[in-house]
Design a protein around this motif. Structure first.
Motif, PDB file in Angstrom:
ATOM      1  N   GLU A  50       0.839  -1.203   0.000  1.00  0.00           N
ATOM      2  CA  GLU A  50       0.000   0.000   0.000  1.00  0.00           C
ATOM      3  C   GLU A  50       0.870   1.248   0.000  1.00  0.00           C
ATOM      4  O   GLU A  50       1.687   1.446   0.885  1.00  0.00           O
ATOM      5  N   ILE A  51       0.685   2.073  -1.015  1.00  0.00           N
ATOM      6  CA  ILE A  51       1.427   3.324  -1.135  1.00  0.00           C
ATOM      7  C   ILE A  51       0.654   4.441  -0.452  1.00  0.00           C
ATOM      8  O   ILE A  51       1.182   5.162   0.383  1.00  0.00           O
ATOM      9  N   THR A  52      -0.606   4.612  -0.819  1.00  0.00           N
ATOM     10  CA  THR A  52      -1.525   5.546  -0.169  1.00  0.00           C
ATOM     11  C   THR A  52      -2.895   4.868  -0.182  1.00  0.00           C
ATOM     12  O   THR A  52      -3.048   3.789  -0.742  1.00  0.00           O
ATOM     13  N   ASP A  53      -3.891   5.510   0.398  1.00  0.00           N
ATOM     14  CA  ASP A  53      -5.240   4.961   0.317  1.00  0.00           C
ATOM     15  C   ASP A  53      -5.595   4.750  -1.151  1.00  0.00           C
ATOM     16  O   ASP A  53      -5.470   5.664  -1.964  1.00  0.00           O
ATOM     17  N   ASN A  54      -6.006   3.550  -1.499  1.00  0.00           N
ATOM     18  CA  ASN A  54      -6.428   3.179  -2.847  1.00  0.00           C
ATOM     19  C   ASN A  54      -5.313   3.181  -3.887  1.00  0.00           C
ATOM     20  O   ASN A  54      -5.596   3.105  -5.079  1.00  0.00           O
ATOM     21  N   GLN A  55      -4.071   3.265  -3.474  1.00  0.00           N
ATOM     22  CA  GLN A  55      -2.946   3.231  -4.403  1.00  0.00           C
ATOM     23  C   GLN A  55      -1.985   2.131  -3.943  1.00  0.00           C
ATOM     24  O   GLN A  55      -1.513   2.151  -2.802  1.00  0.00           O
ATOM     25  N   PHE A  56      -1.698   1.189  -4.828  1.00  0.00           N
ATOM     26  CA  PHE A  56      -0.911   0.022  -4.458  1.00  0.00           C
ATOM     27  C   PHE A  56       0.189  -0.248  -5.471  1.00  0.00           C
ATOM     28  O   PHE A  56       0.160   0.249  -6.591  1.00  0.00           O
ATOM     29  N   LEU A  57       1.129  -1.059  -5.056  1.00  0.00           N
ATOM     30  CA  LEU A  57       2.148  -1.637  -5.911  1.00  0.00           C
ATOM     31  C   LEU A  57       1.963  -3.142  -5.794  1.00  0.00           C
ATOM     32  O   LEU A  57       1.870  -3.676  -4.690  1.00  0.00           O
ATOM     33  N   GLU A  58       1.882  -3.820  -6.922  1.00  0.00           N
ATOM     34  CA  GLU A  58       1.644  -5.253  -6.931  1.00  0.00           C
ATOM     35  C   GLU A  58       2.960  -5.954  -7.264  1.00  0.00           C
ATOM     36  O   GLU A  58       3.536  -5.724  -8.328  1.00  0.00           O
ATOM     37  N   LEU A  59       3.451  -6.774  -6.332  1.00  0.00           N
ATOM     38  CA  LEU A  59       4.706  -7.497  -6.515  1.00  0.00           C
ATOM     39  C   LEU A  59       4.395  -8.970  -6.747  1.00  0.00           C
ATOM     40  O   LEU A  59       3.892  -9.649  -5.847  1.00  0.00           O
ATOM     41  N   PHE A  60       4.695  -9.454  -7.940  1.00  0.00           N
ATOM     42  CA  PHE A  60       4.457 -10.858  -8.262  1.00  0.00           C
ATOM     43  C   PHE A  60       5.646 -11.704  -7.817  1.00  0.00           C
ATOM     44  O   PHE A  60       6.792 -11.355  -8.078  1.00  0.00           O
ATOM     45  N   HIS A  61       5.358 -12.819  -7.177  1.00  0.00           N
ATOM     46  CA  HIS A  61       6.376 -13.777  -6.755  1.00  0.00           C
ATOM     47  C   HIS A  61       6.731 -14.638  -7.970  1.00  0.00           C
ATOM     48  O   HIS A  61       6.651 -15.857  -7.933  1.00  0.00           O
ATOM     49  N   THR A  62       7.073 -13.983  -9.072  1.00  0.00           N
ATOM     50  CA  THR A  62       7.303 -14.640 -10.355  1.00  0.00           C
ATOM     51  C   THR A  62       8.633 -14.179 -10.920  1.00  0.00           C
ATOM     52  O   THR A  62       8.824 -12.988 -11.167  1.00  0.00           O
ATOM     53  N   LYS A  63       9.539 -15.107 -11.114  1.00  0.00           N
ATOM     54  CA  LYS A  63      10.843 -14.759 -11.678  1.00  0.00           C
ATOM     55  C   LYS A  63      10.711 -14.468 -13.170  1.00  0.00           C
ATOM     56  O   LYS A  63       9.836 -14.969 -13.840  1.00  0.00           O
ATOM     57  N   TYR A  64      11.611 -13.646 -13.668  1.00  0.00           N
ATOM     58  CA  TYR A  64      11.650 -13.343 -15.090  1.00  0.00           C
ATOM     59  C   TYR A  64      13.025 -13.752 -15.618  1.00  0.00           C
ATOM     60  O   TYR A  64      14.029 -13.664 -14.906  1.00  0.00           O
ATOM     61  N   PRO A  65      13.102 -14.224 -16.854  1.00  0.00           N
ATOM     62  CA  PRO A  65      14.332 -14.830 -17.350  1.00  0.00           C
ATOM     63  C   PRO A  65      15.379 -13.876 -17.911  1.00  0.00           C
ATOM     64  O   PRO A  65      16.537 -14.223 -18.003  1.00  0.00           O
ATOM     65  N   SER A  66      15.001 -12.675 -18.275  1.00  0.00           N
ATOM     66  CA  SER A  66      15.933 -11.796 -18.971  1.00  0.00           C
ATOM     67  C   SER A  66      16.474 -10.710 -18.039  1.00  0.00           C
ATOM     68  O   SER A  66      15.896 -10.446 -16.982  1.00  0.00           O
ATOM     69  N   PRO A  67      17.571 -10.052 -18.438  1.00  0.00           N
ATOM     70  CA  PRO A  67      18.046  -8.911 -17.645  1.00  0.00           C
ATOM     71  C   PRO A  67      16.974  -7.829 -17.617  1.00  0.00           C
ATOM     72  O   PRO A  67      16.245  -7.643 -18.586  1.00  0.00           O
ATOM     73  N   ASN A  68      16.876  -7.139 -16.526  1.00  0.00           N
ATOM     74  CA  ASN A  68      15.853  -6.103 -16.357  1.00  0.00           C
ATOM     75  C   ASN A  68      16.471  -4.739 -16.661  1.00  0.00           C
ATOM     76  O   ASN A  68      16.557  -3.886 -15.808  1.00  0.00           O
ATOM     77  N   ARG A  69      16.904  -4.549 -17.915  1.00  0.00           N
ATOM     78  CA  ARG A  69      17.556  -3.302 -18.305  1.00  0.00           C
ATOM     79  C   ARG A  69      16.529  -2.349 -18.925  1.00  0.00           C
ATOM     80  O   ARG A  69      15.746  -2.745 -19.784  1.00  0.00           O
ATOM     81  N   THR A  70      16.590  -1.103 -18.493  1.00  0.00           N
ATOM     82  CA  THR A  70      15.636  -0.093 -18.948  1.00  0.00           C
ATOM     83  C   THR A  70      15.533  -0.039 -20.464  1.00  0.00           C
ATOM     84  O   THR A  70      14.446   0.056 -21.015  1.00  0.00           O
ATOM     85  N   SER A  71      16.654  -0.113 -21.150  1.00  0.00           N
ATOM     86  CA  SER A  71      16.653   0.044 -22.607  1.00  0.00           C
ATOM     87  C   SER A  71      16.084  -1.172 -23.343  1.00  0.00           C
ATOM     88  O   SER A  71      15.866  -1.112 -24.541  1.00  0.00           O
ATOM     89  N   GLU A  72      15.817  -2.273 -22.625  1.00  0.00           N
ATOM     90  CA  GLU A  72      15.361  -3.497 -23.279  1.00  0.00           C
ATOM     91  C   GLU A  72      13.965  -3.922 -22.845  1.00  0.00           C
ATOM     92  O   GLU A  72      13.594  -5.074 -22.979  1.00  0.00           O
ATOM     93  N   ARG A  73      13.198  -3.021 -22.306  1.00  0.00           N
ATOM     94  CA  ARG A  73      11.857  -3.380 -21.855  1.00  0.00           C
ATOM     95  C   ARG A  73      10.887  -2.259 -22.209  1.00  0.00           C
ATOM     96  O   ARG A  73      11.279  -1.123 -22.437  1.00  0.00           O
ATOM     97  N   SER A  74       9.630  -2.582 -22.213  1.00  0.00           N
ATOM     98  CA  SER A  74       8.604  -1.584 -22.462  1.00  0.00           C
ATOM     99  C   SER A  74       8.405  -0.699 -21.231  1.00  0.00           C
ATOM    100  O   SER A  74       8.288   0.512 -21.338  1.00  0.00           O
ATOM    101  N   PHE A  75       8.378  -1.324 -20.066  1.00  0.00           N
ATOM    102  CA  PHE A  75       8.213  -0.569 -18.825  1.00  0.00           C
ATOM    103  C   PHE A  75       9.430   0.318 -18.619  1.00  0.00           C
ATOM    104  O   PHE A  75      10.563  -0.148 -18.675  1.00  0.00           O
ATOM    105  N   HIS A  76       9.228   1.600 -18.340  1.00  0.00           N
ATOM    106  CA  HIS A  76      10.347   2.524 -18.144  1.00  0.00           C
ATOM    107  C   HIS A  76      10.502   2.900 -16.680  1.00  0.00           C
ATOM    108  O   HIS A  76      11.583   2.778 -16.113  1.00  0.00           O
TER     109      HIS A  76
END
Length: 157
Positions: A50-76
């Motif tokens: 919970e960040i604020t009332d009605n605002q959340f961050l969802e953390l998945f207990h799911t591994k991802y296979p690739s490097p998490n580099r800013t330049s190689e993903r859609s999410f910025h």
């Protein structure tokens, strides 16, 4: 009839090291764990922070296979609005968080305290940090000259 949106409910992140992510968002950022959902077999599926009332961050207990580099993903990055940029940056730095002027990949570390912190192109004060998985987080404080304030009719905090 037009759709009326009320909030951006949550960004969702996959986590290779869920414990490091939870520690960062709870112990460093100061958020609270709201709840965890489980698969039918009893293993954790996702945790809501919970960040604020009605605002959340969802953390998945799911591994991802690739490097998490800013330049190689859609999410910025995702952005958190703060009410006191200087105090926020001081607190984060005291907890060992590196603060950047602009996106982290630019590599421009910000001196904290930063008394000459100037608004960016849209008129807001902003800084960037990175979580343990490498996800960029923008911190933003609106000012009276922020385009987000001027265009929305909202008042700066």
């Amino acid at each position: 009839m037009d759709i009326k949106y009320t909030f951006l409910g949550h960004p969702a992140l996959l986590c290779n090291d869920i414990e490091a992510e939870k520690k960062f968002y709870i112990d460093v950022m100061g958020f609270e764990e709201a709840f965890t959902l489980f698969h039918d077999d009893g293993t954790p599926w996702l945790t809501y922070i919970e960040i604020t009332d009605n605002q959340f961050l969802e953390l998945f207990h799911t591994k991802y296979p690739s490097p998490n580099r800013t330049s190689e993903r859609s999410f910025h990055h995702f952005c958190l609005e703060v009410d006191d940029m200087a105090a926020t940056l001081e607190m984060l730095k005291s907890k060992g968080v590196t603060v950047y002027r602009g996106p982290v990949d630019n590599g421009r570390v910000m001196d904290v305290p930063n008394h000459d912190h100037q608004p960016g192109m849209c008129g807001t004060l902003c800084a960037f940090i990175r979580d343990p998985e490498g996800n960029d987080i923008e911190l933003q404080q609106y000012t009276p000259c922020s385009m987000q304030i001027r265009e929305s009719g909202r008042e700066a905090v």
